[in-house]
Design a protein around this motif. Sequence first.
Motif, PDB file in Angstrom:
ATOM      1  N   ASP A  16       0.850  -1.192   0.000  1.00 54.88           N
ATOM      2  CA  ASP A  16       0.000   0.000   0.000  1.00 54.88           C
ATOM      3  C   ASP A  16       0.886   1.244   0.000  1.00 54.88           C
ATOM      4  O   ASP A  16       1.246   1.765   1.052  1.00 54.88           O
ATOM      5  CB  ASP A  16      -0.920   0.011   1.223  1.00 54.88           C
ATOM      6  CG  ASP A  16      -1.926   1.162   1.176  1.00 54.88           C
ATOM      7  OD1 ASP A  16      -1.906   1.933   0.196  1.00 54.88           O
ATOM      8  OD2 ASP A  16      -2.725   1.289   2.121  1.00 54.88           O
ATOM      9  N   SER A  70       0.378   4.286  -0.476  1.00 53.23           N
ATOM     10  CA  SER A  70      -0.181   5.525   0.081  1.00 53.23           C
ATOM     11  C   SER A  70       0.222   5.722   1.535  1.00 53.23           C
ATOM     12  O   SER A  70       0.079   6.829   2.072  1.00 53.23           O
ATOM     13  CB  SER A  70      -1.711   5.511  -0.026  1.00 53.23           C
ATOM     14  OG  SER A  70      -2.268   4.456   0.731  1.00 53.23           O
ATOM     15  N   GLU A 104      -3.663  11.150  -8.469  1.00 45.33           N
ATOM     16  CA  GLU A 104      -4.226   9.881  -8.029  1.00 45.33           C
ATOM     17  C   GLU A 104      -3.096   8.867  -7.912  1.00 45.33           C
ATOM     18  O   GLU A 104      -2.238   8.764  -8.795  1.00 45.33           O
ATOM     19  CB  GLU A 104      -5.271   9.385  -9.026  1.00 45.33           C
ATOM     20  CG  GLU A 104      -6.087   8.193  -8.540  1.00 45.33           C
ATOM     21  CD  GLU A 104      -7.108   8.579  -7.499  1.00 45.33           C
ATOM     22  OE1 GLU A 104      -7.613   7.659  -6.811  1.00 45.33           O
ATOM     23  OE2 GLU A 104      -7.416   9.788  -7.374  1.00 45.33           O
ATOM     24  N   ILE A 105      -3.059   8.135  -6.788  1.00 47.39           N
ATOM     25  CA  ILE A 105      -2.019   7.130  -6.556  1.00 47.39           C
ATOM     26  C   ILE A 105      -2.439   5.816  -7.199  1.00 47.39           C
ATOM     27  O   ILE A 105      -3.493   5.264  -6.872  1.00 47.39           O
ATOM     28  CB  ILE A 105      -1.775   6.925  -5.053  1.00 47.39           C
ATOM     29  CG1 ILE A 105      -1.415   8.252  -4.378  1.00 47.39           C
ATOM     30  CG2 ILE A 105      -0.664   5.904  -4.827  1.00 47.39           C
ATOM     31  CD1 ILE A 105      -1.329   8.156  -2.876  1.00 47.39           C
ATOM     32  N   THR A 135      -6.578   7.515  -1.923  1.00 46.64           N
ATOM     33  CA  THR A 135      -5.559   7.495  -2.978  1.00 46.64           C
ATOM     34  C   THR A 135      -5.490   8.822  -3.734  1.00 46.64           C
ATOM     35  O   THR A 135      -4.780   8.913  -4.734  1.00 46.64           O
ATOM     36  CB  THR A 135      -5.862   6.360  -3.979  1.00 46.64           C
ATOM     37  OG1 THR A 135      -7.164   6.556  -4.545  1.00 46.64           O
ATOM     38  CG2 THR A 135      -5.803   5.006  -3.296  1.00 46.64           C
TER      39      THR A 135
END
Length: 344
Positions: free
Chosen positions: A116, A118, A167-168, A142
């Motif tokens: 993850d 983020s 945006e991730i 995200t």
Amino acid sequence: MVFFVNQILLMAEDVLEKRVPVSDVVLLMIYSLPFIIAQSAPFATLVGFLMCLGRMMTDNEILVLRASGKSFSVILVPVLLLGLSISIISFFVNDYLLPLGTISYNKLYQDILLSDPSIELESNSIKRTEDTTLVIGNVEGTSVSDLIFFDVDEDGNHRMIISGESEILTVDEPDILMQLSMDSSLVLSFNYDDQEKYDVMFAGETDMNVFTSSVLSTSSATNPREMTSYDLKQYINEMKEKKTLSTRQMNMYELEYYKKFSLPFGSIFFAMLAMPLAVIFGKHNGQTIGLIIGVFLCVAYWAAMILGQTFGIREGISGFWTMWLPNIAVGVAGLIFYFFLVKK
């Protein structure tokens, strides 16, 4: 408790907000415990002895000992022996358990981060590596707003990338940690040697790959906290012969080496200081006075350690003196107060 709350619980709260499994968060806390124990042992020794001996002074127990013909050494000897015992245990934790905990912590955190990405992005924060800086605005899931990215390209040109909304995205590439999909981005590139010339680019949509190496350390060199004192000493000698490290890096390694001894054995110096201070100032409300004096001295000692590390790295001052000077000052102060107490 102060160290535990500041360095573990706050970290756990931030990680839990990213919906990381509770079992992983508990493991991170366990792996962090050796660092907390090694850091807090000297301060716990000081405050504990001040409060304990201060209570004995308030209850006139020390007065009874003195009236029985006993000297202050009857109190000082067990205090020093217990301080030495705490120092030895703290050194074991710092020299053996801390490297194990640090290696396990970094490996687990890396696995969590790769699953993850983020997690590494916090709202209103700045992330720095050796040659890049990422300024982060607001992060919600995200989605990231107000990103500013600074780096240097292969030709030595400085580059700045600005994006309003991003945006991730995750990418199935082992070398890429995350991909940032940017809206309305601006790229400014210039060279410090010729600042009159620069390039400006605008784009409605831009995809930027953030490589794992730019966030996670992939260097073969081991972090000083991942080594025992013996291994670190061998590594320093080897690097001195090869001359592969810069002066700043060498100072950092030497500071960490001497810190592996100075911080754990600070307990015995604090024990030496605590005994006369508790007797001198603990006549009334000894526990409260001991707590107040202990907290004040802990803050002063911690500030001296931080200043020593800063000057040692920046100014190249000997790591031995910057790390041991606070202990020496505490020990000298303890001897002065003890001789004053004996003569009194």
